[in-house]
Design a protein around this motif. Structure first.
Motif, PDB file in Angstrom:
ATOM      1  N   ASP A  51       0.841  -1.401  -0.065  1.00 28.61           N
ATOM      2  CA  ASP A  51       0.126  -0.028  -0.024  1.00 28.61           C
ATOM      3  C   ASP A  51       0.748   1.118   0.014  1.00 28.61           C
ATOM      4  O   ASP A  51       0.450   2.136  -0.492  1.00 28.61           O
ATOM      5  CB  ASP A  51      -1.067  -0.052   1.284  1.00 28.61           C
ATOM      6  N   TYR A  52       2.003   1.332   0.784  1.00 26.93           N
ATOM      7  CA  TYR A  52       2.669   2.303   0.844  1.00 26.93           C
ATOM      8  C   TYR A  52       4.369   1.974   0.568  1.00 26.93           C
ATOM      9  O   TYR A  52       4.797   1.104   1.105  1.00 26.93           O
ATOM     10  CB  TYR A  52       2.590   3.140   2.327  1.00 26.93           C
ATOM     11  N   HIS A  53       4.987   2.429  -0.415  1.00 34.84           N
ATOM     12  CA  HIS A  53       6.080   1.994  -1.184  1.00 34.84           C
ATOM     13  C   HIS A  53       7.176   2.064  -0.035  1.00 34.84           C
ATOM     14  O   HIS A  53       8.127   1.428  -0.135  1.00 34.84           O
ATOM     15  CB  HIS A  53       6.500   3.093  -2.310  1.00 34.84           C
ATOM     16  N   PHE A  54       7.240   2.861   0.900  1.00 30.66           N
ATOM     17  CA  PHE A  54       8.227   3.166   1.868  1.00 30.66           C
ATOM     18  C   PHE A  54       8.027   2.628   3.072  1.00 30.66           C
ATOM     19  O   PHE A  54       8.625   2.948   4.096  1.00 30.66           O
ATOM     20  CB  PHE A  54       8.641   4.667   1.843  1.00 30.66           C
ATOM     21  N   ALA A  55       7.077   1.610   3.355  1.00 25.27           N
ATOM     22  CA  ALA A  55       6.817   1.379   4.662  1.00 25.27           C
ATOM     23  C   ALA A  55       7.844   0.618   5.316  1.00 25.27           C
ATOM     24  O   ALA A  55       8.006   0.884   6.594  1.00 25.27           O
ATOM     25  CB  ALA A  55       5.502   0.303   4.748  1.00 25.27           C
ATOM     26  N   SER A  56       8.531  -0.251   4.703  1.00 29.28           N
ATOM     27  CA  SER A  56       9.802  -1.041   5.411  1.00 29.28           C
ATOM     28  C   SER A  56      10.678   0.107   5.649  1.00 29.28           C
ATOM     29  O   SER A  56      11.404  -0.073   6.819  1.00 29.28           O
ATOM     30  CB  SER A  56      10.190  -2.006   4.370  1.00 29.28           C
ATOM     31  N   VAL A  57      11.253   1.074   4.931  1.00 27.71           N
ATOM     32  CA  VAL A  57      12.089   2.066   4.957  1.00 27.71           C
ATOM     33  C   VAL A  57      11.550   2.918   6.351  1.00 27.71           C
ATOM     34  O   VAL A  57      12.497   3.076   7.363  1.00 27.71           O
ATOM     35  CB  VAL A  57      11.974   3.194   3.821  1.00 27.71           C
ATOM     36  N   GLU A  58      10.317   3.029   6.436  1.00 27.99           N
ATOM     37  CA  GLU A  58       9.805   3.998   7.601  1.00 27.99           C
ATOM     38  C   GLU A  58      10.056   3.192   8.863  1.00 27.99           C
ATOM     39  O   GLU A  58      10.323   3.889  10.218  1.00 27.99           O
ATOM     40  CB  GLU A  58       8.372   4.405   7.399  1.00 27.99           C
ATOM     41  N   LYS A  59      10.148   1.903   8.827  1.00 26.85           N
ATOM     42  CA  LYS A  59      10.413   1.194  10.046  1.00 26.85           C
ATOM     43  C   LYS A  59      11.546   1.242  10.569  1.00 26.85           C
ATOM     44  O   LYS A  59      11.737   1.406  11.713  1.00 26.85           O
ATOM     45  CB  LYS A  59      10.025  -0.398   9.864  1.00 26.85           C
ATOM     46  N   VAL A  60      12.664   1.473   9.595  1.00 27.63           N
ATOM     47  CA  VAL A  60      13.927   1.789  10.042  1.00 27.63           C
ATOM     48  C   VAL A  60      14.083   3.169  10.759  1.00 27.63           C
ATOM     49  O   VAL A  60      14.799   3.406  11.806  1.00 27.63           O
ATOM     50  CB  VAL A  60      15.160   1.809   8.777  1.00 27.63           C
ATOM     51  N   PHE A  61      13.232   4.158  10.233  1.00 31.99           N
ATOM     52  CA  PHE A  61      13.402   5.433  10.631  1.00 31.99           C
ATOM     53  C   PHE A  61      12.547   5.405  12.253  1.00 31.99           C
ATOM     54  O   PHE A  61      12.765   6.413  12.981  1.00 31.99           O
ATOM     55  CB  PHE A  61      12.471   6.431   9.838  1.00 31.99           C
ATOM     56  N   GLY A  62      11.630   4.438  12.280  1.00 30.24           N
ATOM     57  CA  GLY A  62      10.822   4.434  13.672  1.00 30.24           C
ATOM     58  C   GLY A  62      12.146   4.018  14.728  1.00 30.24           C
ATOM     59  O   GLY A  62      11.939   4.528  15.715  1.00 30.24           O
ATOM     60  N   VAL A  63      13.026   3.300  14.408  1.00 29.62           N
ATOM     61  CA  VAL A  63      14.115   2.886  15.313  1.00 29.62           C
ATOM     62  C   VAL A  63      14.709   4.322  15.607  1.00 29.62           C
ATOM     63  O   VAL A  63      15.120   4.604  16.822  1.00 29.62           O
ATOM     64  CB  VAL A  63      15.076   2.170  14.885  1.00 29.62           C
ATOM     65  N   LEU A  64      15.088   5.164  14.502  1.00 25.16           N
ATOM     66  CA  LEU A  64      15.719   6.329  14.863  1.00 25.16           C
ATOM     67  C   LEU A  64      14.788   7.419  15.766  1.00 25.16           C
ATOM     68  O   LEU A  64      15.558   8.062  16.518  1.00 25.16           O
ATOM     69  CB  LEU A  64      16.050   7.112  13.437  1.00 25.16           C
ATOM     70  N   MET A  65      13.589   7.522  15.361  1.00 20.32           N
ATOM     71  CA  MET A  65      12.707   8.234  15.991  1.00 20.32           C
ATOM     72  C   MET A  65      12.813   7.817  17.491  1.00 20.32           C
ATOM     73  O   MET A  65      12.599   8.872  18.303  1.00 20.32           O
ATOM     74  CB  MET A  65      11.257   7.949  15.780  1.00 20.32           C
ATOM     75  N   MET A  66      12.968   6.895  17.985  1.00 19.04           N
ATOM     76  CA  MET A  66      13.170   6.597  19.522  1.00 19.04           C
ATOM     77  C   MET A  66      14.328   7.450  20.151  1.00 19.04           C
ATOM     78  O   MET A  66      14.176   8.008  21.348  1.00 19.04           O
ATOM     79  CB  MET A  66      13.391   5.064  19.674  1.00 19.04           C
ATOM     80  N   PHE A  67      15.552   7.502  19.130  1.00 16.53           N
ATOM     81  CA  PHE A  67      16.771   8.186  19.723  1.00 16.53           C
ATOM     82  C   PHE A  67      16.434   9.632  19.748  1.00 16.53           C
ATOM     83  O   PHE A  67      16.384  10.222  20.621  1.00 16.53           O
ATOM     84  CB  PHE A  67      17.960   7.964  18.867  1.00 16.53           C
ATOM     85  N   THR A  68      15.654  10.117  18.510  1.00 12.31           N
ATOM     86  CA  THR A  68      15.496  11.687  18.660  1.00 12.31           C
ATOM     87  C   THR A  68      14.405  11.977  19.538  1.00 12.31           C
ATOM     88  O   THR A  68      14.475  13.131  20.129  1.00 12.31           O
ATOM     89  CB  THR A  68      14.783  11.980  17.049  1.00 12.31           C
ATOM     90  N   ALA A  69      13.428  11.196  19.842  1.00  8.83           N
ATOM     91  CA  ALA A  69      12.315  11.401  21.027  1.00  8.83           C
ATOM     92  C   ALA A  69      13.101  11.564  22.155  1.00  8.83           C
ATOM     93  O   ALA A  69      12.650  12.584  22.824  1.00  8.83           O
ATOM     94  CB  ALA A  69      11.358  10.396  21.000  1.00  8.83           C
TER      95      ALA A  69
END
Length: 421
Positions: free
Chosen positions: A248-266
């Motif tokens: 459904d969304y071309h970058f869904a897997s990529v965004e999962k990687v950024f989800g890890v990064l968001m934990m650090f930026t939060a």
């Protein structure tokens, strides 16, 4: 002087209550917008965001909250003019805390992300100009703070714009976005780790008695950043691209990687926010405690007792847990549509701006910084990505904050003066 001697204990108790109320407002309004990007981008659940905020806000307030606190407390009013009437400073600081706290409660009720820095600065300027005299206000310092309200969102917006552009260029717009995400995200994690540890060592640990040189701080920060990076890499190894996720969304897997990064930026944003904005609640409280403790002597500088920073940190956490969800919705969902990659750019840009400001002792507005950063990410995707109606409402609430804080503070100032004098 007799008023301080007679009512000292009552005034300190009132200051603690109002200080806690103001810190509660900071938590409900300001911390919420610090966490809004993480929750809005679905990188963290509301519960996870609150847990991160509790730990890192408290750490930032306690470890790095000293530098900005002195600016809020001693920079805006000239203490020399109050040496004969220290009780006026006490009434003023009490009224500033109460006024700012009430305005934050109103704003949070409507879900407006307003500036706690605006609220408290407006309140202090209001009571000082009307209750003591226009010459009591250090207008040079005030104009510096006012300038920072324009500079901070613009700076954060620019950093966010270029950060997100780098994400688009290195990862999103490439042939193999998932592979490139895994390749480049560890470097972004390194950046987050370095920046946060740098502010902790250069500014934060001074009042705990640890004063490191800039070179030593840099070396340790590189070590901390490398550790953070290895931790991030270990977490990233568990993420794999799945075709069905990307249907459904071309970058869904990529965004999962950024989800890890968001934990650090939060974590970074919560720490940066705690270091900068605890000053709004505890600065005036420390001023009252200082005047009462010295039996009416108005000092240019008073030491920041540890219990005051703890009280501020506790109030911030209570406000977030009890009432933070309203503003989280505005910042996270209503300005522009956020994904983890966009949220990362906004949060890291805002945290960087706040950390530098905290380091230089300039009380900038975290709210303006974060909203500026979210706008920067939105603009990087084109103006159509922004909800201009919500942005308009936010700008109006920013303009109203100063006069609202000032007006309420003037009213309470004369009320306290009538009660005690």
């Amino acid at each position: 002087m007799t008023i301080i001697a007679e009512y000292g204990d009552i005034l300190v108790i009132m200051a603690c209550i109002f200080g806690f109320f103001m810190a509660w407002g900071v938590g409900a309004n300001d911390v919420a917008n610090a966490m809004g990007t993480s929750v809005g981008s679905k990188a963290l659940t509301l519960k996870q965001a609150i847990m991160i905020a509790i730990i890192f806000e408290f750490a930032g307030a306690y470890l790095a909250g000293g530098a900005v606190t002195s600016t809020i407390r001693k920079g805006i009013i000239d203490p020399a003019l109050l040496s004969g009437t220290p009780e006026l400073l006490v009434y003023g600081m009490l009224s500033a805390l109460l006024a700012a706290g009430i305005w934050l409660l109103i704003a949070t009720f409507f879900g407006w992300p307003v500036s706690t820095t605006h609220s408290i600065v407006g309140a202090i300027v209001g009571f000082a100009a009307v209750g003591i005299g226009v010459e009591a206000v250090n207008w040079g310092k005030v104009s510096k703070i006012v300038a920072s309200w324009v500079v901070s969102p613009v700076t954060a917006g620019l950093i966010a714009f270029f950060l997100f552009r780098s994400v688009q260029r290195l990862i999103l717009d490439t042939e193999e976005p998932f592979k490139n995400a895994k390749k480049y995200v560890p470097y972004y994690i390194f950046l987050v780790g370095f920046m946060i540890s740098m502010v902790t060592f250069t500014k934060g640990l001074k009042h705990v008695g640890l004063d490191l040189s800039f070179g030593a701080s840099s070396l340790i920060s590189v070590g901390v950043a490398l550790l953070t990076m290895f931790l991030g890499v270990a977490m990233l190894k568990k993420i794999h691209a799945r075709k069905e996720d990307d249907k459904d969304y071309h970058f869904a897997s990529v965004e999962k990687v950024f989800g890890v990064l968001m934990m650090f930026t939060a974590c970074a944003m919560a720490f940066a926010h705690g270091s900068n904005d605890v000053a709004n609640a505890v600065g005036p409280l420390a001023a009252v405690v200082g005047v009462v403790a010295s039996a009416g002597e108005v000092a240019q500088k008073t030491a920041m007792p540890v219990w005051i920073l703890l009280l501020g940190g506790g109030g911030i956490v209570a406000g977030l847990v009890m009432y933070g969800h309203k503003v989280i919705a505005t910042v996270g969902n209503n300005i522009t549509e956020l994904t983890p990659s966009r949220g990362f750019a906004a949060t890291l840009a805002a945290a960087t701006t706040v950390v530098f400001a905290s380091g230089t002792g300039l009380p900038i507005s975290t709210t303006h910084t974060l909203v500026g950063a979210v706008l920067g990410v939105g603009i990087a995707r084109g103006l159509s990505a922004l909800n201009l109606r919500v942005i308009g409402t936010i700008f109006v609430s920013w303009v109203v904050t100063l006069p609202a804080g000032a007006g309420l503070a003037i009213m309470f100032f004369f009320m306290f003066k009538g009660m005690f004098s």
